[in-house]
Design a protein around this motif. Structure first.
Motif, PDB file in Angstrom:
ATOM      1  N   SER A  41      -6.561   5.599  -8.385  1.00  0.00           N
ATOM      2  CA  SER A  41      -5.390   6.467  -8.516  1.00  0.00           C
ATOM      3  C   SER A  41      -5.046   6.658  -9.989  1.00  0.00           C
ATOM      4  O   SER A  41      -4.754   7.771 -10.446  1.00  0.00           O
ATOM      5  N   VAL A  96      -4.455   1.586   6.073  1.00  0.00           N
ATOM      6  CA  VAL A  96      -5.500   2.152   5.212  1.00  0.00           C
ATOM      7  C   VAL A  96      -6.326   3.182   5.992  1.00  0.00           C
ATOM      8  O   VAL A  96      -6.626   4.273   5.495  1.00  0.00           O
ATOM      9  N   LEU A 110       0.841  -1.209   0.000  1.00  0.00           N
ATOM     10  CA  LEU A 110       0.000   0.000   0.000  1.00  0.00           C
ATOM     11  C   LEU A 110       0.868   1.249   0.000  1.00  0.00           C
ATOM     12  O   LEU A 110       0.614   2.195  -0.762  1.00  0.00           O
ATOM     13  N   ALA A 115     -10.380   1.959  -0.748  1.00  0.00           N
ATOM     14  CA  ALA A 115      -9.703   0.875  -0.041  1.00  0.00           C
ATOM     15  C   ALA A 115     -10.291   0.685   1.353  1.00  0.00           C
ATOM     16  O   ALA A 115     -10.515  -0.456   1.807  1.00  0.00           O
ATOM     17  N   HIS A 173      -7.634   0.844  -4.845  1.00  0.00           N
ATOM     18  CA  HIS A 173      -6.780   2.014  -4.635  1.00  0.00           C
ATOM     19  C   HIS A 173      -5.977   2.335  -5.885  1.00  0.00           C
ATOM     20  O   HIS A 173      -5.922   3.488  -6.334  1.00  0.00           O
ATOM     21  N   THR A 230      -6.677   7.168   5.119  1.00  0.00           N
ATOM     22  CA  THR A 230      -8.011   7.650   4.758  1.00  0.00           C
ATOM     23  C   THR A 230      -8.438   8.822   5.627  1.00  0.00           C
ATOM     24  O   THR A 230      -8.884   9.864   5.127  1.00  0.00           O
ATOM     25  N   PRO A 290      -9.018   7.344  -3.637  1.00  0.00           N
ATOM     26  CA  PRO A 290      -8.523   5.963  -3.605  1.00  0.00           C
ATOM     27  C   PRO A 290      -8.430   5.390  -2.197  1.00  0.00           C
ATOM     28  O   PRO A 290      -8.693   4.198  -1.984  1.00  0.00           O
ATOM     29  N   ASN A 291      -8.057   6.235  -1.231  1.00  0.00           N
ATOM     30  CA  ASN A 291      -7.990   5.770   0.154  1.00  0.00           C
ATOM     31  C   ASN A 291      -9.369   5.366   0.666  1.00  0.00           C
ATOM     32  O   ASN A 291      -9.523   4.358   1.362  1.00  0.00           O
ATOM     33  N   SER A 330       2.072   1.838  -3.421  1.00  0.00           N
ATOM     34  CA  SER A 330       1.066   2.417  -4.310  1.00  0.00           C
ATOM     35  C   SER A 330       0.951   3.920  -4.090  1.00  0.00           C
ATOM     36  O   SER A 330       0.913   4.706  -5.047  1.00  0.00           O
ATOM     37  N   ILE A 331       0.905   4.334  -2.831  1.00  0.00           N
ATOM     38  CA  ILE A 331       0.774   5.763  -2.528  1.00  0.00           C
ATOM     39  C   ILE A 331       2.048   6.515  -2.910  1.00  0.00           C
ATOM     40  O   ILE A 331       1.991   7.633  -3.437  1.00  0.00           O
TER      41      ILE A 331
END
Length: 456
Positions: A112, A303, A33, A65, A108, A307, A61-62, A36-37
């Motif tokens: 994104s 996550v 994760l 997820a 996510h 978020t 996206p957060n 990805s971010i």
């Protein structure tokens, strides 16, 4: 005949091993994760997204997820009924092999990808994960991926109703050149006012862009001794003092560490180009990663942290930008160059939008309150977010400590009056408290367990 039986047995054993290898369990780690971010941040820097737009790119996206995580983990509650306009996501078919965390990460990455320009960069990261998952358990991968994409579509439909598409066609900001108190484009690029209609974006948690409207700035006056004159004089004096000390001065180091301006224009001869940097929201998303790693948060809690923090940041930008274009206050650099010293330059390049309140102050205040609610007060950490840009690590005793330094950095940078910093920090902290008080994301059991952990 015996050889034939042996051959059949070996073939069956190999087939059995092959089958076992393709159905091994898959664990999705927080690092996937984070990856990805990080990839989203890298792309946003490359694509040069503005700070408000970047905050939107992080948030949706957060949320996608998180909603998947909340379906499976009774420590977390859905955001439906808490976040404006959000409706319940679909539910997976649990009669098939399924992995909630994989689906969350798929959602996510997919959302994104839809929100950035350089999609192929995101696809390379995504496909590397897909190949690994599919090799381990193709059926689970397919079902989890398909559900993640379905949720991405659901959140995407909600996202597209936040008025962002409409703001892309709204008129540019009109500069009031006849009013000495109003914002004017600043050197070297003299760009148009950035995102003048951001207050029209649907908020996530706060009631509206106007809910945390701060007190107005000091009345404009260049008469010596007036409140506004004192504000301007302080920016001028502080800038001169720290530049005389050189690049090693604490003020300049703090200013550069929290610069986070993706619109820095560099002029060399007849050539002008932009240097690319992280946004202020991106910096706080980086701090979220640091805190999640230090606290050894699992995938679901990571996550949750991203978020909650990203929604506070996004609402902070909406609130701040509403005030920026309402007060439409001129920047210190413009007045100093016009009236006192036409050669004076701030330590940092002035970003292209009105002055009051300070975006760094509002967003940092909101993010710090959100992070404190997750990881506890007095959560000390080493911030290495800016090392990619050649800046050293800075250490903080708490998130609020970091937010206070982020806010005052704008004074050292020469781009904000003290009133914009102090009022902005208060604005952000009040907003952050509202987000924390009104978002019930953790169940009582989870809150009790993590409060105990945070006090150890």
């Amino acid at each position: 005949m015996k050889k034939l039986f042996i051959l059949i047995a070996i073939t069956a054993a190999l087939a059995s091993c092959s089958k076992e290898q393709k159905t091994e369990p898959i664990t999705i780690s927080p690092e996937e994760l984070h990856g990805s971010i990080d990839k989203v941040t890298e792309i946003m820097i490359h694509d040069i997204f503005s700070p408000p737009v970047a905050s939107r790119i992080y948030a949706y996206p957060n949320i996608a997820a998180y909603e998947i995580v909340a379906q499976n983990n009774d420590e977390y509650q859905s955001l439906v009924g808490q976040v404006h306009g959000l409706t319940a996501i679909p539910k997976p078919d649990l009669s098939k092999p399924f992995n909630y965390e994989m689906a969350a990460l798929v959602a996510h990455m997919e959302l994104s990808k839809r929100l950035i320009f350089s999609e192929e960069t995101m696809e390379i990261y995504r496909d590397s994960l897909y190949a690994d998952w599919e090799s381990k358990n193709p059926e689970m991968f397919k079902d989890s991926r398909d559900f993640g994409l379905k949720v991405a579509d659901h959140i995407g439909e909600w996202m597209n109703k936040d008025n962002y598409p409409q703001t892309r066609t709204m008129p540019k900001f009109t500069v009031d050149a006849d009013n000495a108190a109003r914002w004017q484009p600043t050197p070297p690029a003299y760009m148009d006012g950035l995102e003048p209609h951001w207050d029209k974006i649907r908020t996530f948690v706060i009631d509206s862009a106007q809910q945390f409207k701060p007190a107005p700035p000091a009345e404009f006056s260049l008469e010596e001794g007036s409140d506004f004159y004192k504000e301007l004089k302080e920016v001028y004096d502080v800038g001169n003092e720290i530049t005389e000390k050189g690049d090693e001065s604490e003020g300049i180091q703090i200013a550069k560490f929290w610069d986070c301006n993706p619109y820095v224009s560099v002029t060399r001869g007849h050539l002008m180009f932009a240097t690319k940097k992280i946004t202020p929201g991106g910096h706080w998303i980086g701090i979220t990663k640091i805190a999640s790693r230090k606290s050894k948060s699992d995938f679901d809690r990571t996550v949750y942290a991203y978020t909650k923090t990203s929604m506070a940041i996004a609402d902070g930008f909406i609130s701040c930008w509403a005030e920026k274009y309402r007060s439409n206050l001129i920047r210190p650099e413009t007045l100093i160059n016009q009236h006192w010293d036409d050669n004076w330059k701030p330590v940092l390049q002035t970003p292209p939008f009105p002055e009051y309140t300070s975006g760094h102050s509002v967003v940092s205040g909101a993010a710090a309150i959100a992070l404190t609610s997750i990881f506890g007060d007095n959560f000390a950490f080493d911030d290495d977010t800016e090392t990619a840009f050649g800046l050293p690590v800075r250490s903080y005793k708490s998130f609020n400590d970091a937010s206070a330094e982020a806010a005052i950095s704008r004074m050292y940078g020469g781009i904000h009056y003290r009133m914009a910093i102090e009022v902005g920090l208060t604005q952000g902290r009040k907003l952050g408290k509202f987000v924390v008080d009104n978002l019930k994301m953790e169940t009582d059991r989870s809150v009790a367990a993590n409060n105990k952990k945070n006090t150890l």
